[in-house]
Design an enzyme around this catalytic site. Structure first.
Site, short mmCIF file in Angstrom:
data_model
loop_
_atom_site.label_atom_id
_atom_site.label_comp_id
_atom_site.label_asym_id
_atom_site.label_seq_id
_atom_site.Cartn_x
_atom_site.Cartn_y
_atom_site.Cartn_z
N TYR A 1 0.86 -1.19 0.00
CA TYR A 1 0.00 0.00 0.00
C TYR A 1 0.90 1.23 0.00
O TYR A 1 1.86 1.31 0.75
CB TYR A 1 -0.90 0.01 1.24
CG TYR A 1 -1.75 1.26 1.39
CD1 TYR A 1 -1.51 2.16 2.42
CD2 TYR A 1 -2.81 1.52 0.52
CE1 TYR A 1 -2.29 3.30 2.58
CE2 TYR A 1 -3.60 2.67 0.66
CZ TYR A 1 -3.34 3.55 1.70
OH TYR A 1 -4.10 4.67 1.84
N ASP B 1 9.39 2.82 -1.24
CA ASP B 1 8.42 3.49 -0.37
C ASP B 1 8.78 3.13 1.07
O ASP B 1 8.41 2.07 1.57
CB ASP B 1 7.00 3.03 -0.73
CG ASP B 1 5.97 3.63 0.23
OD1 ASP B 1 4.75 3.47 -0.02
OD2 ASP B 1 6.38 4.25 1.23
N LYS C 1 5.42 9.48 8.18
CA LYS C 1 5.25 8.96 9.53
C LYS C 1 6.32 9.49 10.50
O LYS C 1 6.29 10.64 10.92
CB LYS C 1 5.19 7.43 9.49
CG LYS C 1 3.94 6.93 8.71
CD LYS C 1 3.82 5.45 8.71
CE LYS C 1 2.78 4.96 7.74
NZ LYS C 1 1.43 4.87 8.32
P1 KE4 Z 1 -0.39 8.52 4.44
O1 KE4 Z 1 -0.95 9.21 3.21
O2 KE4 Z 1 -1.43 7.73 5.18
O3 KE4 Z 1 0.41 9.44 5.34
O4 KE4 Z 1 0.71 7.46 3.92
C1 KE4 Z 1 0.33 6.52 2.94
C2 KE4 Z 1 1.29 5.34 3.01
C3 KE4 Z 1 2.29 5.24 2.06
N1 KE4 Z 1 3.18 4.22 2.08
C4 KE4 Z 1 3.10 3.25 3.05
C5 KE4 Z 1 4.08 2.13 3.03
C6 KE4 Z 1 2.09 3.31 4.04
O5 KE4 Z 1 2.01 2.33 4.97
C7 KE4 Z 1 1.17 4.38 4.03
C8 KE4 Z 1 0.04 4.49 5.05
N2 KE4 Z 1 -0.01 3.46 6.04
C9 KE4 Z 1 -1.33 3.22 6.59
C10 KE4 Z 1 -1.29 2.01 7.52
N3 KE4 Z 1 -0.40 0.98 7.19
C11 KE4 Z 1 -1.83 4.42 7.30
C12 KE4 Z 1 -3.00 4.17 8.22
C13 KE4 Z 1 -4.29 4.66 7.62
O6 KE4 Z 1 -4.49 4.53 6.39
O7 KE4 Z 1 -5.10 5.19 8.41
#
Ligand code: KE4
Length: 426
Positions: free
Chosen positions: A143, A238, A266
């Site tokens: 993801y 990523d 993060k």
């Molecule tokens: P954000 O747009 O949520 O800040 O990041 C997206 C993203 C991009 N790349 C990786 C590897 C990620 O894990 C994420 C977002 N992670 C999720 C949970 N694994 C965020 C939690 C959520 O969607 O509420």
């Protein structure tokens, strides 16, 4: 769940889709209503009904130092006194960029954004702009945020390029993304034989953590590096989760692989909204206003987020914290594994550094098919008992547990005892 959280959830659902500002928080996968959190300190959360939990979500990764870490709170307070956002360049942004360049081996230049999604969306656009190509390869179960080009599911086999992973993603766009099985280098080679000269980038979580934690096979990441280099395709790591989590320089330091672009998020914001993308200078100079690949953001690099992120990275930078994180994670996950074997419950645990996940299955989990074949019903029962025992896990079998610097041995032992009770109840 407590009465105040229940009432808050009812009210939230009137004004916010699903009552939450990000879907996973609604706890649908475990058939529960979510507790509403009111405060957090160290490794502990407190909810609206006064219940206390040991937190292994850590805001989905950012809180590697624990919640309300004094150095981070102080940095935010001091910065806020000078205003919260100017929309103009600041010294803090220069220091942040310099720190990232020093910590992440492959990054010569970096652009701050406001989320991981913005980071990966921008990196994909940059890769297409830099190479003049259109196709993207990603991996099933990885993801990368919710940008259209990355909300794409695997088609049936190589010949079928991607299909929309969500309503609203135009099929004409989705077909430019090919999603392949992780840890399967042969399929990647086939795809490059079919589409090689059209592929702008391969984007990968070097240690996937969105199908639970998956450990890359020896040679898989190196294979991606070699195949992409041979075809003038950009390799994008990523590292929104793995960055600063598994080592000061992330997975690329741990495995010694140099990607062309890296996406971060993060931890880099210390709990405030921050993302970043960076890489080789010859690529990054294509980004506006130096180059023509457009990307912008009102709050990108804002002083509050830079102050929180820098306070965090300053503590992580010398690397001293990682051996203690490793010791605690080994204690935690081996304790849970022992509890499962004592309870006669088949589990597989995948762990890299201070992140890991527990699958209810008797076979190794090395890709999305394996993760999906684990027992979701058992996970649900386990999750519900753990939260009753005061242990706050991600409400999905496809997420990770994160250990922070604030988790001490007493809290870890309490967690292992709770896991023994939960596993014993299955
Ligand atoms: P954000 O747009 O949520 O800040 O990041 C997206 C993203 C991009 N790349 C990786 C590897 C990620 O894990 C994420 C977002 N992670 C999720 C949970 N694994 C965020 C939690 C959520 O969607 O509420």
């Amino acid at each position: 769940m407590g009465e105040r959280s229940r009432l808050l959830f009812e009210k939230a659902k009137k004004y916010i889709p699903g009552g939450v500002n990000s879907p996973v928080r609604a706890c649908k996968a475990v058939d529960m209503d979510p507790p509403f959190i009111t405060e957090a300190r160290g490794c502990l959360l407190k909810d609206a009904d006064g219940n206390e939990y040991i937190d292994y979500v850590c805001s989905w990764g950012p809180m590697i130092l624990g919640h309300a870490r004094p150095e981070v709170v102080r940095a935010i307070e001091n910065s806020a006194r000078n205003g919260t956002s100017y929309g103009a360049p600041t010294e803090l942004e220069v220091e942040m960029a310099e720190t990232i360049v020093e910590m992440v081996p492959s990054i010569d230049m970096v652009r701050m954004v406001n989320s991981g999604t913005e980071a990966t969306m921008s990196a994909i656009r940059l890769a297409r702009g830099y190479t003049g190509r259109e196709e993207i390869i990603k991996f099933d179960g990885c993801y990368h945020g919710h940008a259209d080009s990355l909300l794409v599911s695997a088609g049936s086999g190589i010949a079928t390029l991607g299909i929309p992973g969500s309503p609203g993603v135009p099929p004409d766009l989705a077909r430019h993304t090919l999603s392949l099985p992780f840890n399967d280098l042969d399929t990647v080679k086939e795809a490059f034989q079919e589409f090689g000269t059209r592929i702008a980038a391969v984007i990968v979580e070097p240690i996937p953590a969105n199908m639970g934690v998956i450990i890359p096979d020896m040679g898989f990441l190196r294979g991606l590096r070699e195949i992409t280099a041979a075809h003038d395709t950009l390799l994008i790591f990523d590292e929104v989760i793995s960055g600063f989590r598994v080592a000061p320089g992330g997975a690329q330091e741990l495995y010694g692989i140099t990607p062309d672009l890296t996406c971060l998020g993060k931890i880099i914001g210390g709990g405030l909204p921050v993302g970043a993308y960076g890489g080789r200078r010859e690529i990054m100079i294509k980004v506006a206003p130096e180059g023509e690949v457009y990307q912008a953001g009102t709050l990108s690099g804002n002083p509050l987020a830079m102050a929180a992120g820098l306070a965090t990275l300053r503590i992580l930078k010398d690397g001293g914290i990682y051996s203690e994180l490793e010791r605690k994670a080994v204690k935690l996950f081996s304790g849970i594994k022992d509890a499962a074997s004592k309870a006669g419950v088949d589990v597989r645990i995948n762990r890299v550094a201070s992140m890991g996940s527990l699958y209810f299955t008797s076979t190794e989990v090395r890709d999305f098919q394996g993760a999906k074949s684990s027992d979701a019903q058992r996970f649900k029962i386990y999750y519900r008992r753990m939260i009753q025992e005061g242990i706050y896990l991600a409400p999905s079998p496809f997420e990770a547990m994160f250990v922070s610097a604030a988790h001490d041995d007493e809290m870890i032992e309490k967690t292992i005892n709770a896991a023994a009770a939960a596993l014993g109840s299955l």
